[in-house]
Scaffold this active site. Sequence first.
Site, short mmCIF file in Angstrom:
data_model
loop_
_atom_site.label_atom_id
_atom_site.label_comp_id
_atom_site.label_asym_id
_atom_site.label_seq_id
_atom_site.Cartn_x
_atom_site.Cartn_y
_atom_site.Cartn_z
NE ARG A 164 6.28 -0.54 10.21
CZ ARG A 164 5.18 -0.56 9.45
NH1 ARG A 164 5.20 0.01 8.26
NH2 ARG A 164 4.08 -1.12 9.87
CE LYS A 188 -2.05 -1.10 3.87
NZ LYS A 188 -1.32 -2.36 4.18
NE ARG A 208 1.85 -4.93 11.25
CZ ARG A 208 2.94 -4.73 10.50
NH1 ARG A 208 4.11 -5.21 10.87
NH2 ARG A 208 2.83 -4.04 9.39
NE ARG A 215 7.77 -2.61 6.34
CZ ARG A 215 6.44 -2.65 6.36
NH1 ARG A 215 5.75 -2.00 5.46
NH2 ARG A 215 5.81 -3.34 7.28
NE ARG A 241 -4.58 -1.07 10.11
CZ ARG A 241 -3.49 -0.59 9.52
NH1 ARG A 241 -3.48 0.61 9.03
NH2 ARG A 241 -2.43 -1.35 9.42
P1 AP5 Z 1 4.86 -1.59 1.87
O1 AP5 Z 1 4.54 -0.78 0.69
O2 AP5 Z 1 5.62 -0.96 2.99
O3 AP5 Z 1 3.58 -2.35 2.42
P2 AP5 Z 1 2.28 -1.81 3.18
O4 AP5 Z 1 1.09 -2.47 2.60
O5 AP5 Z 1 2.31 -0.31 3.24
O6 AP5 Z 1 2.58 -2.47 4.59
P3 AP5 Z 1 2.51 -1.95 6.09
O7 AP5 Z 1 3.12 -3.06 6.90
O8 AP5 Z 1 3.12 -0.58 6.26
O9 AP5 Z 1 1.01 -1.87 6.32
P4 AP5 Z 1 0.27 -1.91 7.64
O10 AP5 Z 1 -1.08 -1.66 7.13
O11 AP5 Z 1 0.44 -3.08 8.51
O12 AP5 Z 1 1.03 -0.77 8.50
P5 AP5 Z 1 0.64 0.69 8.95
O13 AP5 Z 1 1.88 1.50 8.96
O14 AP5 Z 1 -0.55 1.20 8.23
O15 AP5 Z 1 5.70 -2.88 1.34
C1 AP5 Z 1 6.22 -3.83 2.25
C2 AP5 Z 1 7.63 -4.23 1.78
O16 AP5 Z 1 7.52 -4.96 0.56
C3 AP5 Z 1 8.56 -3.06 1.46
O17 AP5 Z 1 9.88 -3.42 1.82
C4 AP5 Z 1 8.46 -2.87 -0.06
O18 AP5 Z 1 9.67 -2.39 -0.61
C5 AP5 Z 1 8.18 -4.31 -0.52
N1 AP5 Z 1 7.27 -4.39 -1.66
C6 AP5 Z 1 6.15 -3.65 -1.93
N2 AP5 Z 1 5.56 -4.06 -3.04
C7 AP5 Z 1 6.28 -5.12 -3.52
C8 AP5 Z 1 6.18 -5.98 -4.65
N3 AP5 Z 1 5.17 -5.84 -5.54
N4 AP5 Z 1 7.10 -6.96 -4.81
C9 AP5 Z 1 8.13 -7.09 -3.90
N5 AP5 Z 1 8.29 -6.31 -2.82
C10 AP5 Z 1 7.38 -5.33 -2.63
O19 AP5 Z 1 0.15 0.41 10.47
C11 AP5 Z 1 1.05 0.05 11.49
C12 AP5 Z 1 0.30 0.00 12.82
O20 AP5 Z 1 -0.23 1.31 13.14
C13 AP5 Z 1 -0.93 -0.92 12.87
O21 AP5 Z 1 -0.59 -2.26 13.17
C14 AP5 Z 1 -1.77 -0.26 13.98
O22 AP5 Z 1 -1.26 -0.58 15.25
C15 AP5 Z 1 -1.52 1.22 13.75
N6 AP5 Z 1 -2.52 1.82 12.84
C16 AP5 Z 1 -2.28 2.41 11.63
N7 AP5 Z 1 -3.42 2.85 11.07
C17 AP5 Z 1 -4.42 2.53 11.94
C18 AP5 Z 1 -5.83 2.70 11.90
N8 AP5 Z 1 -6.43 3.29 10.86
N9 AP5 Z 1 -6.53 2.24 12.96
C19 AP5 Z 1 -5.94 1.67 14.02
N10 AP5 Z 1 -4.61 1.46 14.11
C20 AP5 Z 1 -3.85 1.90 13.07
#
Ligand code: AP5
Length: 224
Positions: free
Chosen positions: A160, A13, A171, A127, A88
Amino acid sequence: MVAILLGPPGVGKGTQGDRLVRALGWQKIATGDLLRAARREGTELGRKAQEYMEAGNLVPDELIVELVKEKLAALSPDTGVLFDGFPRTVPQAEALDAALPSVDRKVGVVILFDAPADVLHKRISGRRSSPDSGRVYNIYFDPPKVEGICDETGSALIHRDDDQPETVARRLEVYRKQTQPLVEYYDESQATLLRIDGDQEMSEVQGDLHAALAREAGIEVGEA
Ligand code: AP5
């Protein structure tokens, strides 16, 4: 236009969202990035969010909704908005629907990425992020030129604290239970739901996304 990126942890994402907002000149609101910044700065929100994030659980809806409302109020009126990692939960989606009319917007497009769990685990384990530029790398799929060092700023890359295998498993479980119901929520809404196969190379995911945005939502994405 308001668009939403939906999908499990590690599906890409953030990667695709950054490229998309660069190409479209939109603003991105990524709640995970905002929460990590709040933790680094030691704000009250950051302190409240820490234990939930470290355990791989969601931060309570009321804290997130307040944060998003603040960001919405500060938006410039003419730009598109891309939400990454929000909403979410169904209550978060309902709160967004209730808040958007006051800023004269509505959800137009929801982009759902998916990929198998083993792919997500490998992407997350590889990552690495730059603490200052925010650029995200992957030691397997998108490595920096010099191991462990950001190409842009020269600073040491970080892993992270919620990217440890046991937290990632939690997660993914939280995603299935609390976030996946949003697929049905948006499928039944007026927004256009785009389903994109996230289990492809980054450029292929991007190509499919651009094609689907043009075909189904009338959004033409140029080069970034
Ligand atoms: P990346 O693009 O970083 O993936 P992502 O989908 O953004 O993954 P996240 O782990 O950041 O999502 P998340 O939803 O768990 O975390 P968030 O920060 O929102 O890609 C991942 C890796 O793969 C990278 O190294 C990239 O280079 C590689 N990659 C990408 N595409 C690829 C491809 N096609 N092929 C190969 N490699 C690839 O949330 C973190 C925490 O914050 C949550 O657990 C929660 O505690 C809190 N939080 C955040 N938002 C909320 C909310 N709305 N409500 C409640 N809690 C929340």
